[in-house]
Design a protein around this motif. Sequence first.
Motif, PDB file in Angstrom:
ATOM      1  N   LEU A  93      36.306  47.926  25.351  1.00 54.30           N
ATOM      2  CA  LEU A  93      36.386  46.312  25.625  1.00 54.30           C
ATOM      3  C   LEU A  93      38.342  46.221  25.435  1.00 54.30           C
ATOM      4  O   LEU A  93      38.402  46.904  25.490  1.00 54.30           O
ATOM      5  CB  LEU A  93      36.348  46.075  23.895  1.00 54.30           C
ATOM      6  N   VAL A  94      37.385  44.982  26.590  1.00 52.62           N
ATOM      7  CA  VAL A  94      39.549  45.034  27.073  1.00 52.62           C
ATOM      8  C   VAL A  94      39.671  43.780  26.926  1.00 52.62           C
ATOM      9  O   VAL A  94      38.588  42.280  27.203  1.00 52.62           O
ATOM     10  CB  VAL A  94      39.290  45.345  28.348  1.00 52.62           C
ATOM     11  N   GLU A  95      41.019  43.322  27.299  1.00 53.15           N
ATOM     12  CA  GLU A  95      41.376  42.106  27.080  1.00 53.15           C
ATOM     13  C   GLU A  95      40.691  41.605  28.621  1.00 53.15           C
ATOM     14  O   GLU A  95      41.190  41.722  29.657  1.00 53.15           O
ATOM     15  CB  GLU A  95      42.554  41.539  26.736  1.00 53.15           C
ATOM     16  N   PRO A  96      41.589  40.266  28.793  1.00 55.32           N
ATOM     17  CA  PRO A  96      40.542  39.352  30.527  1.00 55.32           C
ATOM     18  C   PRO A  96      41.954  39.621  31.225  1.00 55.32           C
ATOM     19  O   PRO A  96      43.258  38.925  31.277  1.00 55.32           O
ATOM     20  CB  PRO A  96      40.064  37.922  30.122  1.00 55.32           C
ATOM     21  N   ILE A  97      42.763  40.290  31.763  1.00 56.87           N
ATOM     22  CA  ILE A  97      44.167  41.090  31.801  1.00 56.87           C
ATOM     23  C   ILE A  97      43.601  42.628  33.430  1.00 56.87           C
ATOM     24  O   ILE A  97      42.788  43.225  32.418  1.00 56.87           O
ATOM     25  CB  ILE A  97      44.792  41.733  30.920  1.00 56.87           C
ATOM     26  N   PRO A  98      44.467  41.565  34.881  1.00 61.15           N
ATOM     27  CA  PRO A  98      43.921  42.571  35.896  1.00 61.15           C
ATOM     28  C   PRO A  98      44.566  43.280  35.826  1.00 61.15           C
ATOM     29  O   PRO A  98      45.234  43.810  37.246  1.00 61.15           O
ATOM     30  CB  PRO A  98      43.782  41.091  36.586  1.00 61.15           C
ATOM     31  N   ASN A  99      44.609  44.389  34.927  1.00 63.20           N
ATOM     32  CA  ASN A  99      45.824  45.851  34.820  1.00 63.20           C
ATOM     33  C   ASN A  99      44.753  46.720  34.182  1.00 63.20           C
ATOM     34  O   ASN A  99      44.452  46.356  32.863  1.00 63.20           O
ATOM     35  CB  ASN A  99      47.057  45.382  34.329  1.00 63.20           C
ATOM     36  N   VAL A 100      44.341  47.582  34.286  1.00 65.41           N
ATOM     37  CA  VAL A 100      43.515  49.179  33.900  1.00 65.41           C
ATOM     38  C   VAL A 100      45.275  50.059  32.482  1.00 65.41           C
ATOM     39  O   VAL A 100      45.517  50.788  33.361  1.00 65.41           O
ATOM     40  CB  VAL A 100      42.974  49.717  34.632  1.00 65.41           C
ATOM     41  N   GLY A 101      45.464  49.922  31.649  1.00 70.29           N
ATOM     42  CA  GLY A 101      46.506  50.532  30.870  1.00 70.29           C
ATOM     43  C   GLY A 101      45.956  51.805  30.514  1.00 70.29           C
ATOM     44  O   GLY A 101      44.758  52.291  31.045  1.00 70.29           O
ATOM     45  N   GLY A 102      46.504  52.377  29.883  1.00 69.45           N
ATOM     46  CA  GLY A 102      46.371  53.808  29.471  1.00 69.45           C
ATOM     47  C   GLY A 102      45.304  54.154  28.644  1.00 69.45           C
ATOM     48  O   GLY A 102      45.175  55.117  28.936  1.00 69.45           O
ATOM     49  N   PRO A 103      45.471  53.244  27.768  1.00 72.53           N
ATOM     50  CA  PRO A 103      44.714  53.630  26.535  1.00 72.53           C
ATOM     51  C   PRO A 103      43.214  53.618  26.712  1.00 72.53           C
ATOM     52  O   PRO A 103      41.970  54.374  27.263  1.00 72.53           O
ATOM     53  CB  PRO A 103      44.623  52.816  25.594  1.00 72.53           C
ATOM     54  N   GLU A 104      42.710  52.836  28.244  1.00 76.67           N
ATOM     55  CA  GLU A 104      41.370  52.046  28.956  1.00 76.67           C
ATOM     56  C   GLU A 104      41.490  53.117  30.096  1.00 76.67           C
ATOM     57  O   GLU A 104      39.896  53.678  29.931  1.00 76.67           O
ATOM     58  CB  GLU A 104      41.809  51.175  30.043  1.00 76.67           C
ATOM     59  N   GLU A 105      42.339  53.866  30.585  1.00 81.56           N
ATOM     60  CA  GLU A 105      41.926  55.211  31.764  1.00 81.56           C
ATOM     61  C   GLU A 105      41.465  56.509  31.114  1.00 81.56           C
ATOM     62  O   GLU A 105      41.126  57.611  31.634  1.00 81.56           O
ATOM     63  CB  GLU A 105      43.371  55.122  32.611  1.00 81.56           C
ATOM     64  N   GLN A 106      42.032  57.132  29.565  1.00 76.29           N
ATOM     65  CA  GLN A 106      41.880  57.438  28.558  1.00 76.29           C
ATOM     66  C   GLN A 106      40.691  57.972  28.375  1.00 76.29           C
ATOM     67  O   GLN A 106      39.382  58.623  28.767  1.00 76.29           O
ATOM     68  CB  GLN A 106      42.980  57.823  27.957  1.00 76.29           C
ATOM     69  N   LEU A 107      39.914  56.535  27.974  1.00 76.00           N
ATOM     70  CA  LEU A 107      38.646  56.368  27.630  1.00 76.00           C
ATOM     71  C   LEU A 107      37.533  56.301  28.975  1.00 76.00           C
ATOM     72  O   LEU A 107      36.713  56.619  28.857  1.00 76.00           O
ATOM     73  CB  LEU A 107      38.199  55.147  26.902  1.00 76.00           C
ATOM     74  N   ILE A 108      38.226  55.524  30.383  1.00 77.88           N
ATOM     75  CA  ILE A 108      37.403  55.898  31.866  1.00 77.88           C
ATOM     76  C   ILE A 108      37.289  57.147  31.970  1.00 77.88           C
ATOM     77  O   ILE A 108      35.904  57.463  32.060  1.00 77.88           O
ATOM     78  CB  ILE A 108      37.554  54.961  32.720  1.00 77.88           C
ATOM     79  N   THR A 127      40.301  32.439  25.692  1.00 79.61           N
ATOM     80  CA  THR A 127      42.066  31.875  26.092  1.00 79.61           C
ATOM     81  C   THR A 127      42.077  31.850  27.937  1.00 79.61           C
ATOM     82  O   THR A 127      42.968  30.964  27.168  1.00 79.61           O
ATOM     83  CB  THR A 127      42.616  33.577  25.756  1.00 79.61           C
ATOM     84  N   LEU A 128      41.375  31.760  28.723  1.00 81.05           N
ATOM     85  CA  LEU A 128      41.463  31.511  29.944  1.00 81.05           C
ATOM     86  C   LEU A 128      41.708  30.209  29.906  1.00 81.05           C
ATOM     87  O   LEU A 128      40.512  29.528  29.671  1.00 81.05           O
ATOM     88  CB  LEU A 128      40.334  33.012  30.893  1.00 81.05           C
ATOM     89  N   ASP A 129      42.693  29.475  31.262  1.00 78.63           N
ATOM     90  CA  ASP A 129      42.510  28.382  31.076  1.00 78.63           C
ATOM     91  C   ASP A 129      41.046  28.471  32.834  1.00 78.63           C
ATOM     92  O   ASP A 129      40.926  27.276  33.211  1.00 78.63           O
ATOM     93  CB  ASP A 129      44.179  27.814  31.259  1.00 78.63           C
ATOM     94  N   LYS A 130      41.319  29.402  33.491  1.00 79.01           N
ATOM     95  CA  LYS A 130      40.517  29.383  34.735  1.00 79.01           C
ATOM     96  C   LYS A 130      39.529  31.120  34.801  1.00 79.01           C
ATOM     97  O   LYS A 130      40.335  31.139  34.538  1.00 79.01           O
ATOM     98  CB  LYS A 130      41.716  29.541  35.924  1.00 79.01           C
ATOM     99  N   LYS A 131      38.360  30.444  35.100  1.00 76.97           N
ATOM    100  CA  LYS A 131      37.617  31.186  34.916  1.00 76.97           C
ATOM    101  C   LYS A 131      37.035  31.946  35.704  1.00 76.97           C
ATOM    102  O   LYS A 131      36.558  33.319  36.017  1.00 76.97           O
ATOM    103  CB  LYS A 131      36.180  30.721  34.488  1.00 76.97           C
ATOM    104  N   GLU A 132      38.036  31.421  37.207  1.00 77.09           N
ATOM    105  CA  GLU A 132      38.487  32.516  38.315  1.00 77.09           C
ATOM    106  C   GLU A 132      38.530  33.442  37.439  1.00 77.09           C
ATOM    107  O   GLU A 132      38.979  34.814  38.521  1.00 77.09           O
ATOM    108  CB  GLU A 132      38.623  31.400  39.352  1.00 77.09           C
ATOM    109  N   LYS A 133      40.298  34.101  36.922  1.00 83.76           N
ATOM    110  CA  LYS A 133      40.771  34.741  36.680  1.00 83.76           C
ATOM    111  C   LYS A 133      39.949  36.170  36.199  1.00 83.76           C
ATOM    112  O   LYS A 133      40.230  37.709  36.476  1.00 83.76           O
ATOM    113  CB  LYS A 133      41.825  34.403  35.336  1.00 83.76           C
ATOM    114  N   LEU A 134      38.367  35.768  35.554  1.00 82.91           N
ATOM    115  CA  LEU A 134      37.782  36.868  34.823  1.00 82.91           C
ATOM    116  C   LEU A 134      37.304  37.394  36.663  1.00 82.91           C
ATOM    117  O   LEU A 134      37.410  39.279  36.473  1.00 82.91           O
ATOM    118  CB  LEU A 134      36.429  35.865  34.971  1.00 82.91           C
ATOM    119  N   LEU A 135      37.627  36.823  37.290  1.00 82.99           N
ATOM    120  CA  LEU A 135      36.579  37.923  38.816  1.00 82.99           C
ATOM    121  C   LEU A 135      37.303  38.510  39.016  1.00 82.99           C
ATOM    122  O   LEU A 135      37.656  40.324  39.863  1.00 82.99           O
ATOM    123  CB  LEU A 135      36.534  37.064  39.827  1.00 82.99           C
ATOM    124  N   GLU A 136      39.151  38.414  39.428  1.00 79.90           N
ATOM    125  CA  GLU A 136      40.559  39.623  38.925  1.00 79.90           C
ATOM    126  C   GLU A 136      40.410  40.902  38.058  1.00 79.90           C
ATOM    127  O   GLU A 136      40.722  42.051  38.903  1.00 79.90           O
ATOM    128  CB  GLU A 136      41.302  38.682  39.201  1.00 79.90           C
TER     129      GLU A 136
END
Length: 301
Positions: A93-108, A127-136
């Motif tokens: 489970l992640v937030e809609p941010i185009p960045n893979v952080g340390g905790p996500e890297e460990q779990l992956i 919380t997204l104003d533009k759904k195109e951000k999802l693609l990123e």
Amino acid sequence: MAEIKKSGIITICGRPNVGKSTLTNALVGEKVAIVTNKPQTTRNRICGVRTRGESQFVFVDTPGLHKARTRLGDYMVNVVKESVADVDAVMLLVEPIPNVGGPEEQLIARMKKLSCPAVLVINKVDTLDKKEKLLEVIQTYEQVHQFQAVVPISAKTGEGVDELLDVLESYLPQGPQLFPEDMTSDQPERQMMAEILREKLLLCLDKEIPHGTAVEITRFAERDDEVVEVEATIYCEKNSHKGIIIGKGGSMLKKVSTLARQDMERFMGTKVYLQTWVKVKENWRDNPAAIQNFGYKGDKA
């Protein structure tokens, strides 16, 4: 009720405060995990059970993967790592941010070792104003791991939750019913009472104080008139914290206890008579015996 033909265990993992407990409750269809806007709300592994048609899902809600600063923190991190093993699928489970952080890297990295089906679940899409951000976001995560599926959701509003259940159902192996069909959690009622009270402490108190609290249910009994009597002791780490938890003229403790009692009554479906006390147990989060005594057993999840 249809005969159960498929059943499986699915872990929900991610960094603190990403919405794991909110998602667990949304998938189960009722509140089985406490929820606050503070990180490290969940300390133990919690199973939520959803029976739908011929399938039974067992969802494992885990603490957020964080940098441990106490023995309790070490225990919580260990729970996360062990909960990703021996399951039928894992949801990151992640937030809609185009960045893979340390905790996500460990779990992956853990998922790659285990080679079990992994689903990327992008939460908080409301919380997204533009759904195109999802693609990123999707493209960013696809560069580090090949997920079997990607599902955007809002655990808070329920958007995408049914679609997520449909996706997860395809990973359930053939198997018998694991829990009774009317059961929604593996937590004993006594433990649920303690968790509800701890949730209200987290909601009502500021800064580090609620993270240094633990709750022990010293009495749990059902009277002949069906009223449930609950006696609870709240432990904190400092005398100054005890004063803040009690509040002026007992106002804070009364507020916390009233909110907890209302939730306990919803959970139990009957009247609850709740009595609470506050005691000091210094540095209990670094005391293995105290950690175990408060229900954080340290056994394999």
